[in-house]
Scaffold this active site. Structure first.
Site, short mmCIF file in Angstrom:
data_model
loop_
_atom_site.label_atom_id
_atom_site.label_comp_id
_atom_site.label_asym_id
_atom_site.label_seq_id
_atom_site.Cartn_x
_atom_site.Cartn_y
_atom_site.Cartn_z
CE LYS A 1 43.23 36.33 41.62
NZ LYS A 1 42.13 36.62 40.71
NE ARG B 1 36.08 29.17 35.86
CZ ARG B 1 35.97 30.18 35.02
NH1 ARG B 1 35.81 29.97 33.73
NH2 ARG B 1 36.00 31.42 35.45
ZN ZN Z 1 41.42 32.89 40.47
#
Ligand code: ZN
Ligand code: ZN
Length: 496
Positions: free
Chosen positions: A276, A350
């Site tokens: 990120k 997920r």
């Molecule tokens: Zn993530």
């Protein structure tokens, strides 16, 4: 803070401050406010006339009694328009009044039951006020060593009403529910170097011991045995060992599990190899808010002794980049045998949920609700206000949405059309973990749906896990959502 119930008249109580209320647009004072007004020689009415007191929701005005009342101060809190009042507004107004008084260095407060003259039941109002006071006064100051001037603490809140026992019961219920949300807030606010997967598991053990729950924690060996390729894959780049936490509550005489609450326990999400950007990466310590919320919920369910069997499942890990981290393009095998091509290692939530959902299904649970800070896309769609809700079972979703509305944690149903599934087809595996940039919250939900089989399931994409300001019972930092929604859902499902 001690919260106690007494019977009597609020204007006769000797305390640092009393709280009364006023409705927007009302010319006259009512109830406790009228009694205080009389004792103050019409001061409240005068301020209403002058326009200082408007009664707008969460407006706070202070009047010094200067010996005309046994209480030193009278606080007039606005409840907004009388017709529009609900318990959630009472919760927020109680929080605002308490926080204001804490800022004034006040230690003891008394209040009447707010909102009953607008038709709110005493028990509901008292529960909401208790929750509002506890949640609104919440602070996370564990790592602040300096003493701050004027940062006081409210020691006692006295709720004055007509009958003591029902008020006490409502206080107790409010205390349990706020306590669960506060527990979740604490976990989320904890820095990532403290709240590791191991620490989450320890916390679960403490909760189990204190409230009589069954606890199991799987480590890597057991995960391998069960084939939890998602959780193992995500965790392989981290020095922190992953944990799969199971907390079970048995409230009725059966081995059936009525509901599994599954929560994402990503104690720090760097994005992994698909790292990120640096800006706001610190917020990623809160990527375990879903896990914290299901643990808080089951803690409250046990204290409320609800007649239902509930299990909380929390796959807990970090997502870090390292030489051993999983890579974009890797293929992993989830617990239910499905193969997943990992396109983006930052779509890790997920992957760990795939195993937790598979585990729930394998154990024959009757229904599943999962909670996860899953996608930025859901925040783009709904803001940090409304939680996205997805389902394969409309009646279950309807229950969740209704329960969330009642407690003031709004959720909104998102579509689950099969066209979205096309977007996560892989050329080399059964499924891939991201689609394109469009409909990202929905393709994530469609991904999860692959692991729930026929089990009725609701997925909550937790957009509202933190706040950047104090407002009502929400304070800066973790919100504790959707703990109160989940407790309300379980209360509705439990046998009476
Ligand atoms: Zn993530
Ligand atoms: Zn994440």
């Amino acid at each position: 803070m001690e919260i106690k119930a007494i019977t009597g008249t609020i204007v006769e109580i000797e305390t640092d401050a009393i709280i009364v209320s006023h409705y927007e647009g009302a010319k006259r004072t009512e109830g406790d406010a009228a009694a205080a007004d009389k004792a103050l020689g019409g001061a409240i009415t005068q301020l209403v006339k002058q326009g200082d007191i408007k009664g707008k929701l969460n407006e706070v005005n202070i009047i010094h009694s200067l010996g005309r009342l046994p209480a030193s101060r009278v606080v007039v809190v606005g409840l907004g328009k009388k017709k529009e009042l609900n318990t959630n507004k009472v919760r927020g107004a109680a929080a605002e009044a308490c926080r204001y008084l804490r800022g004034k260095g006040v230690a003891n407060i008394a209040t009447g039951v707010l909102g009953t003259d607008a038709g709110i039941k005493t028990e509901d109002a008292v529960q909401a006020m208790t929750e509002g006071a506890l949640l609104g006064l919440y602070t996370f100051r564990r790592y602040i060593t300096r003493q701050e001037n004027g940062f006081g603490e409210i020691k006692q809140l006295t709720i004055v009403g007509q009958e003591k026992r029902p008020i006490e019961k409502a206080i107790e219920r409010g205390r349990i529910i706020a306590g669960a949300a506060i527990y979740a807030r604490d976990m989320v606010n904890e820095p990532g170097n403290y709240m590791t997967p191991t620490r989450m598991a320890e916390t679960a053990r403490q909760v189990a011991k204190e409230y009589g729950l069954k606890v199991e924690v799987f480590d890597r060996e057991k995960m391998k045995e069960l084939g939890m390729g998602g959780l193992l894959g995500v965790s392989q780049g981290s020095q922190q060992p992953p944990k799969f936490i199971i907390l079970s509550y048995k409230g009725r005489d059966s081995n059936d599990i009525d509901l599994a609450l599954v929560g994402k326990g990503l104690t720090f999400d760097s994005g992994g190899i698909s790292i990120k950007p640096a800006e706001h990466m610190e917020d990623m310590k809160g990527d375990m808010a879903g896990g914290a919320s299901v643990m808080g919920t089951i803690m409250a369910v046990a204290q409320l002794k609800l007649k239902i069997n509930v299990t909380a499942l929390v796959p807990a890990t970090e997502n870090m980049p390292s030489g051993s981290a999983q890579k974009p393009g890797d293929v992993i095998i989830a617990m239910n045998g499905k193969t997943i091509e990992v396109i983006n290692t930052d779509a890790e939530g997920r992957l760990i949920l795939a195993d937790a959902l598979s585990y729930a299904v394998k154990n024959g649970v009757k229904a599943i609700i999962d909670v996860a800070t899953l996608t930025g896309a859901c925040q783009i769609a709904l803001g940090k206000i409304t939680i996205g809700a997805f389902t394969n079972n409309q009646p279950l979703l309807d229950k969740v949405v209704a329960a969330s509305k009642e407690v003031g944690e709004p959720t909104w149903q998102m579509p689950m059309f099969d066209e979205y599934k096309e977007m996560i087809k892989s050329d080399i595996a059964d499924i891939k973990n991201t689609g394109n940039r469009y409909g990202g919250a929905i393709t994530a939900a469609k991904f999860l749906e692959e692991f729930v089989g026929e089990t009725p399931w609701v997925h909550l994409d937790l957009t509202a896990s933190d706040s950047d300001k104090d407002k009502g019972y929400i304070v800066k930092g973790a919100t504790g959502a959707p703990v109160r929604t989940l407790i309300n859902v379980v209360m509705g499902m439990a046998k009476k």
